[in-house]
Design a protein around this motif. Structure first.
Motif, mmCIF file in Angstrom:
data_model
loop_
_atom_site.group_PDB
_atom_site.id
_atom_site.type_symbol
_atom_site.label_atom_id
_atom_site.label_comp_id
_atom_site.label_asym_id
_atom_site.label_seq_id
_atom_site.Cartn_x
_atom_site.Cartn_y
_atom_site.Cartn_z
ATOM 1 N N PRO A 49 5.194 4.299 -1.811
ATOM 2 C CA PRO A 49 4.742 2.904 -1.831
ATOM 3 C C PRO A 49 5.505 2.050 -0.814
ATOM 4 O O PRO A 49 6.670 2.311 -0.532
ATOM 5 N N ARG A 106 -6.671 0.866 6.866
ATOM 6 C CA ARG A 106 -5.650 1.841 7.272
ATOM 7 C C ARG A 106 -4.983 1.267 8.521
ATOM 8 O O ARG A 106 -5.652 0.744 9.409
ATOM 9 N N GLN A 132 -1.906 2.748 4.184
ATOM 10 C CA GLN A 132 -3.212 2.292 3.695
ATOM 11 C C GLN A 132 -2.971 1.043 2.854
ATOM 12 O O GLN A 132 -2.284 1.095 1.836
ATOM 13 N N ILE A 133 -3.495 -0.098 3.318
ATOM 14 C CA ILE A 133 -3.361 -1.321 2.535
ATOM 15 C C ILE A 133 -4.207 -1.143 1.277
ATOM 16 O O ILE A 133 -5.409 -0.861 1.368
ATOM 17 N N THR A 134 -3.592 -1.292 0.115
ATOM 18 C CA THR A 134 -4.307 -1.002 -1.126
ATOM 19 C C THR A 134 -4.759 -2.291 -1.815
ATOM 20 O O THR A 134 -3.944 -3.181 -2.062
ATOM 21 N N LEU A 188 -6.066 -3.874 -5.154
ATOM 22 C CA LEU A 188 -6.071 -3.507 -6.572
ATOM 23 C C LEU A 188 -7.424 -3.890 -7.183
ATOM 24 O O LEU A 188 -8.077 -4.829 -6.700
ATOM 25 N N THR A 201 -6.448 -7.779 4.339
ATOM 26 C CA THR A 201 -4.977 -7.651 4.339
ATOM 27 C C THR A 201 -4.323 -9.006 4.078
ATOM 28 O O THR A 201 -3.410 -9.129 3.258
ATOM 29 N N GLY A 255 0.838 -1.195 0.000
ATOM 30 C CA GLY A 255 0.000 0.000 0.000
ATOM 31 C C GLY A 255 0.868 1.238 0.000
ATOM 32 O O GLY A 255 2.036 1.176 -0.390
ATOM 33 N N PHE A 256 0.293 2.355 0.443
ATOM 34 C CA PHE A 256 1.032 3.617 0.466
ATOM 35 C C PHE A 256 1.094 4.174 1.886
ATOM 36 O O PHE A 256 0.132 4.042 2.642
ATOM 37 N N ASP A 266 -11.145 0.490 7.181
ATOM 38 C CA ASP A 266 -10.908 -0.060 5.845
ATOM 39 C C ASP A 266 -9.446 -0.217 5.442
ATOM 40 O O ASP A 266 -9.003 0.324 4.424
#
Ligand SMILES: Nc1ncnc2c1ncn2[C@@H]1O[C@H](COP(=O)(O)OP(=O)(O)OP(=O)(O)O)[C@@H](O)[C@H]1O
Ligand SMILES: [Mg+2]
Length: 544
Positions: free
Chosen positions: A160, A508, A521-523, A525, A190, A153-154, A506
């Motif tokens: 990143p 974070r 923040q877990i992203t 895709l 996650t 995530g970022f 969500d």
């Protein structure tokens, strides 16, 4: 932020000057008969001497610290409003602000990322000792990433984050991960994205799925397999199955019977504790261990890996013939029970263990092994088991079995993911077992990932805390107000972080990797989203 070390010689000489000044003042005031200021001066002298001594003995250092804050605004009015807001926040923390009104160019040069401080002179820095300077550093580093691994995530600064659990020193001392957060904070999501991305890099994974929520991701995203564990139905996993393991020091294979005996003892003691609410008595432990050892000895299984096999070249039932060496048939729980029955002082233990035998409600593991773990990702689905103790027992057996079949057998990097791991933390023996696996796992390139909504269950007992501290990577998702402060304290988070954890939603999280820490923040895709989301409704609320 500029933190510049000051030379020890300079500091010591300055401090000595200050001590001498304070001492002379003390003498003057005393001679004048003004005794009210004397205690204050004595304190100052003591403090100065303490710091001087610490620096002389190399226990501490002194730094000049300057913190520059750039405020951007759309126009002059907006800028003024924003500056006032910043000043009032800092004023509440007793921080004095010095606007660089006529020194804009110097200020601009100083905030450029060139490490060139052009603002100096009186009042532009503070003296801080090492501890003070360390506390100035912000909670979140702007950059927290490994040079290899998978995308997670970022950070809040927008950089990143790549994560490689197996990267090793100096980044991570071990591959284990602990994930904590309230229900719905994003633990399973996650774990799902992590599993999927790691499997693309060749990491094999097994997952403990308590809610059947990984099924879709397993089938469509990972190309894996699901093994269903149901009450009363033979599961095809035998907790007494034993495998050879490679000794990382000598690089030789051997059969570690002692570890297996310890695992069986932990399993039986958890069973007894959950079922009869008591611990195993010392006499029972001795008899149990003896019985397990005898079962292997009867089959001539020793520390030699060859002893796990017997020569083939004969019929092994029906029209099947074994060619070459075949694996010996392993002892089962029934055989262990029968052996225990013949030993003195075991009648109560045997009674307690009866439901764990084939044909009874908990008898699903009294069988020989028939499941294989060849798929890149294998999930064990425990969703049909409703009762909490049965769930724990089943997870325990599968974990112990999979450890031998999976962690010890395959070379390369592997992960074992235990979602809802708080059940293990409930009992001392099972919590200890998790810790033992973590300890052994590092040597066998196996990462243990535990996720739980009940961090307090882990913090409540020493064994649980030991599990947490054996995980070099910690993911703290949103926390409930009831536990947030405890979490902040136990995880040694900076001031105010307890409050911040309560605002995360969500995916974070506060990500701790080794010594680094950042808000991330877990992203998820777009192509992963439909497979990893959980929710209510038909088909688990998945997007079709
Ligand atoms: N990283 C994320 N990005 C976007 N949405 C997310 C993220 N993580 C979680 N969510 C949202 O939150 C929902 C709940 O997440 P998840 O199932 O992972 O929670 P959980 O912590 O495992 O809860 P439980 O303890 O009940 O199992 C997801 O269905 C998804 O909609
Ligand atoms: Mg979940």
């Amino acid at each position: 932020m500029y933190i510049r070390p000051v030379s020890d010689r300079k500091v010591i000489s300055n401090l000595t000057d200050k001590v001498v000044t304070a001492q002379s003042q003390w003498i003057v005031e005393k001679n004048r008969g003004v005794i009210t200021r004397l205690p204050e001066l004595e304190n100052i002298i003591r403090d100065l001497e303490t710091i001087r001594e610490a620096i002389q003995c190399n226990r501490d250092r002194m730094f000049h610290v300057t913190v520059l804050i750039t405020v951007h605004g759309a126009g002059e009015d907006d800028l003024n409003t924003r500056c006032e807001a910043v000043e009032s926040i800092l004023a509440r923390r007793a921080t004095e602000v010095r606007p660089l009104t006529f020194r804009q160019l110097d200020a601009l040069k100083s905030v450029l990322p060139a490490g060139n401080l052009c603002v100096y002179g009186k009042g532009t820095f503070r003296n801080l000792t090492l501890g003070g300077a360390a506390a100035v550093l912000p909670v979140s580093s702007a950059v927290l990433s490994h040079p290899s691994g998978v995308f997670l995530g970022f950070t809040s600064a927008g950089s990143p984050v790549f994560f490689d659990p197996f990267i090793g020193s100096p980044w991570l001392p071990n591959p284990h991960v602990a994930v904590f957060g309230y229900t719905g904070s994003g633990k399973s999501v996650t774990l799902k994205v992590l599993t999927g991305r790691l499997s693309l890099t060749g990491v094999r994974t097994i997952i403990f799925d308590l809610e059947a929520e990984y099924r879709r991701a397993i089938k469509h995203l990972y190309g894996g397999e699901t093994v269903l564990v149901e009450p009363g139905v033979p599961a095809g996993m035998n907790p007494l199955e034993i495998e050879a393991e490679r000794d990382p020091d000598t690089d030789k294979e051997y059969v570690n019977i002692s570890d297996k005996v310890a695992d069986v003892r932990a399993l039986i003691s958890t069973a007894v504790r959950g079922f009869a609410n008591r611990a195993l008595e010392p006499g029972e432990v001795a008899v149990l261990e003896e019985a397990v050892r005898e079962l292997y000895a009867e089959r001539n299984i020793t520390s030699d890996p060859a002893s796990l096999y017997e020569p083939g070249g004969r019929r092994i039932g029906g029209d099947t013939y074994a060619i070459g060496n075949v694996r010996k048939r392993m002892p089962t729980l029934s055989e262990l029970h029968a052996k225990l029955e013949k030993k003195p002082g075991t009648s109560n233990l045997c009674l307690i263990l009866k439901p764990f035998l084939r044909g009874n409600s908990l008898g699903m593991f009294d069988c020989e092994t028939s499941v294989d773990l060849e798929a890149p990702v294998v999930a064990f689905d425990f969703s049909r088991i409703k009762d909490e103790f049965t769930k724990l027992y089943a997870m325990f057996v599968v974990l112990s079995w999979a450890w031998h079949k999976f962690a010890l057998r395959y070379a390369g990097n592997k992960m074992v993911i235990v979602d809802e791991a708080w059940m293990f933390a409930k009992w001392p023996d099972s919590a200890k077992f998790l810790e033992t696996l973590a300890r052994r796992g590092r040597k066998h390139h196996t990462g243990l990932v535990i996720a739980s909504q009940h961090v307090e269950e882990f913090l409540a007992r020493e064994e649980g805390r030991a599990v947490i501290s054996s995980c070099a990577t910690q993911v703290l998702l949103g926390q409930n107000p009831t536990v947030a402060d405890q979490v902040a304290e136990e995880f040694k988070l900076p001031d105010g972080m307890g409050e911040r954890l309560q605002t995360f939603t969500d995916g974070r999280c506060l990500l701790k990797m080794g010594n680094g820490m950042a808000e991330v923040q877990i992203t998820v895709l777009p192509y992963e989203m439909q497979f990893v989301r959980t929710g209510s409704g038909k088909d688990g609320g998945y997007v079709q």
